[in-house]
Design a protein around this motif. Structure first.
Motif, PDB file in Angstrom:
ATOM      1  N   ALA A 154      32.770  32.949  38.851  1.00 42.75           N
ATOM      2  CA  ALA A 154      34.163  33.050  39.294  1.00 42.75           C
ATOM      3  C   ALA A 154      34.346  32.284  40.600  1.00 42.75           C
ATOM      4  O   ALA A 154      33.524  32.400  41.512  1.00 42.75           O
ATOM      5  N   HIS A 155      35.409  31.509  40.661  1.00 43.40           N
ATOM      6  CA  HIS A 155      35.791  30.820  41.893  1.00 43.40           C
ATOM      7  C   HIS A 155      37.212  31.250  42.233  1.00 43.40           C
ATOM      8  O   HIS A 155      38.117  31.143  41.413  1.00 43.40           O
ATOM      9  N   GLN A 156      37.378  31.733  43.436  1.00 40.02           N
ATOM     10  CA  GLN A 156      38.681  32.256  43.853  1.00 40.02           C
ATOM     11  C   GLN A 156      39.344  31.299  44.835  1.00 40.02           C
ATOM     12  O   GLN A 156      38.782  30.979  45.886  1.00 40.02           O
TER      13      GLN A 156
ATOM     14  N   GLU B  97      33.565  27.241  35.445  1.00 36.20           N
ATOM     15  CA  GLU B  97      33.995  28.517  34.886  1.00 36.20           C
ATOM     16  C   GLU B  97      34.157  28.430  33.364  1.00 36.20           C
ATOM     17  O   GLU B  97      33.725  29.324  32.626  1.00 36.20           O
TER      18      GLU B  97
ATOM     19  N   ASN C  37      31.610  30.608  31.247  1.00 36.95           N
ATOM     20  CA  ASN C  37      32.292  31.792  30.716  1.00 36.95           C
ATOM     21  C   ASN C  37      32.695  31.637  29.254  1.00 36.95           C
ATOM     22  O   ASN C  37      32.696  32.621  28.505  1.00 36.95           O
TER      23      ASN C  37
ATOM     24  N   SER D 191      37.206  41.274  31.071  1.00 38.62           N
ATOM     25  CA  SER D 191      37.573  41.854  32.354  1.00 38.62           C
ATOM     26  C   SER D 191      38.973  42.434  32.241  1.00 38.62           C
ATOM     27  O   SER D 191      39.715  42.102  31.311  1.00 38.62           O
TER      28      SER D 191
ATOM     29  N   MET E 209      43.032  33.625  40.917  1.00 44.95           N
ATOM     30  CA  MET E 209      41.954  33.672  39.921  1.00 44.95           C
ATOM     31  C   MET E 209      42.439  33.076  38.596  1.00 44.95           C
ATOM     32  O   MET E 209      42.146  33.597  37.517  1.00 44.95           O
TER      33      MET E 209
ATOM     34  N   TYR F 272      39.603  31.784  36.067  1.00 48.05           N
ATOM     35  CA  TYR F 272      38.793  32.940  35.679  1.00 48.05           C
ATOM     36  C   TYR F 272      39.586  33.850  34.745  1.00 48.05           C
ATOM     37  O   TYR F 272      39.087  34.277  33.701  1.00 48.05           O
ATOM     38  N   SER F 273      40.838  34.127  35.100  1.00 49.32           N
ATOM     39  CA  SER F 273      41.683  34.952  34.240  1.00 49.32           C
ATOM     40  C   SER F 273      41.866  34.291  32.875  1.00 49.32           C
ATOM     41  O   SER F 273      41.831  34.962  31.838  1.00 49.32           O
TER      42      SER F 273
ATOM     43  N   LYS G 289      38.873  34.875  30.733  1.00 49.68           N
ATOM     44  CA  LYS G 289      38.740  36.256  30.288  1.00 49.68           C
ATOM     45  C   LYS G 289      39.770  36.597  29.208  1.00 49.68           C
ATOM     46  O   LYS G 289      39.492  37.385  28.296  1.00 49.68           O
TER      47      LYS G 289
END
Length: 273
Positions: free
Chosen positions: A94-96, A110, A114, A142, A152, A155-156, A159
């Motif tokens: 994850a990179h925020q 990611e 992922n 998640s 995010m 990443y979102s 997911k």
């Protein structure tokens, strides 16, 4: 699923949720654990803890983004240690950052780990499970796979995609007696999360809590395992008041106050037009 005497393969097993799942499966009576991650030294530490619980453990120091090496190593592992009954796809990065400041290499990493990495190993293992006529696959998504979060974005997105992938596989692989499950933890206190700026008002859970809930869900053959009261509450609110949840997320996100003010002005202008 009856875990007793089974062989399980866990990706991302060197730390965090993956490590906790390995230990809980060992306590639950699994026969053999194959632990996969890139860091061999950290895998060895987890393997030592698993061995103390009387479970056979195998270390696979592999990179999910290298499909040829992965395929070769897993084929050899299947020959050497027998059939794998349970695959748990836990590896993730994850990179925020606010989207406008995001960097392409971070987004690519990611997606590579992922999504593409998960797809690659699932395809390798699911084909063998289909030939043996049984298996269980767990894909770790998640709460952000249900409710996207500011800072995010990629990443979102991964997911959310994992949930869609899981749902599709659940239908396709049922004919081969393969169950496919999604695990959805909320914010969990792991090494990865400690590197992020936390969202306000969110209380992190422990990796052990996530792992314990997974074991219970597997025993009940739950297709989707949502972890933690915060997750259940957030999903319920998002169904009945999605705009309210969006505003709360913005207030909770680690954005500067000035960015929040600009966002509110934009929303007001849009609504007024």
């Amino acid at each position: 699923m009856d875990i007793q005497g089974k062989t399980a393969l866990i990706t991302g097993a060197s730390r965090g949720i993956g490590q906790a799942i390995a230990l809980e499966l060992a306590k639950a009576g699994v026969k053999r654990l194959l632990l996969l991650a890139r860091d061999e030294a950290k895998l060895a530490e987890v393997a030592a803890k698993v061995s103390e619980l009387g479970v056979e453990v195998v270390i696979l120091a592999l990179d999910l983004t290298k499909p040829v090496e992965l395929n070769t190593a897993l084929a050899q592992a299947w020959r050497d240690y027998g059939a794998i009954h349970l695959l748990i796809n836990c590896a993730g990065v994850a990179h925020q950052t606010p989207f406008l400041q995001s960097q392409l290499p971070h987004m690519q990493e990611e997606i590579a780990v992922n999504l593409v990495g998960m797809y690659t190993i699932t395809r390798i293992i699911a084909r063998r499970m289909a030939r043996q006529g049984e298996g269980n696959i767990v894909n770790v998504s998640s709460l952000m796979g249900k409710i996207a979060a500011p800072t995010m974005a990629t990443y979102s997105a991964t997911k959310f995609a994992i949930l869609g992938f899981t749902q599709a596989l659940r239908g396709e692989l049922a004919a081969h007696n393969i169950r496919v499950t999604a695990l959805l933890p909320s914010l969990t206190d792991t090494d990865m999360v400690r590197e992020l700026k936390l969202f306000r008002w969110v209380v992190p859970m422990t990796s052990k809590q996530v792992a314990t809930r997974l074991i219970a869900g597997l025993r009940k053959d739950e297709p989707e395992i949502l972890v933690g009261w915060q997750s259940h509450l957030a999903v319920w609110f998002n169904r009945i008041a999605p705009m309210l949840v969006e505003k709360i997320l913005l207030m909770a996100a680690p954005l500067s106050q000035e960015r929040q003010k600009r966002y509110q002005r934009f929303r007001y202008a849009r609504n007024a037009s």
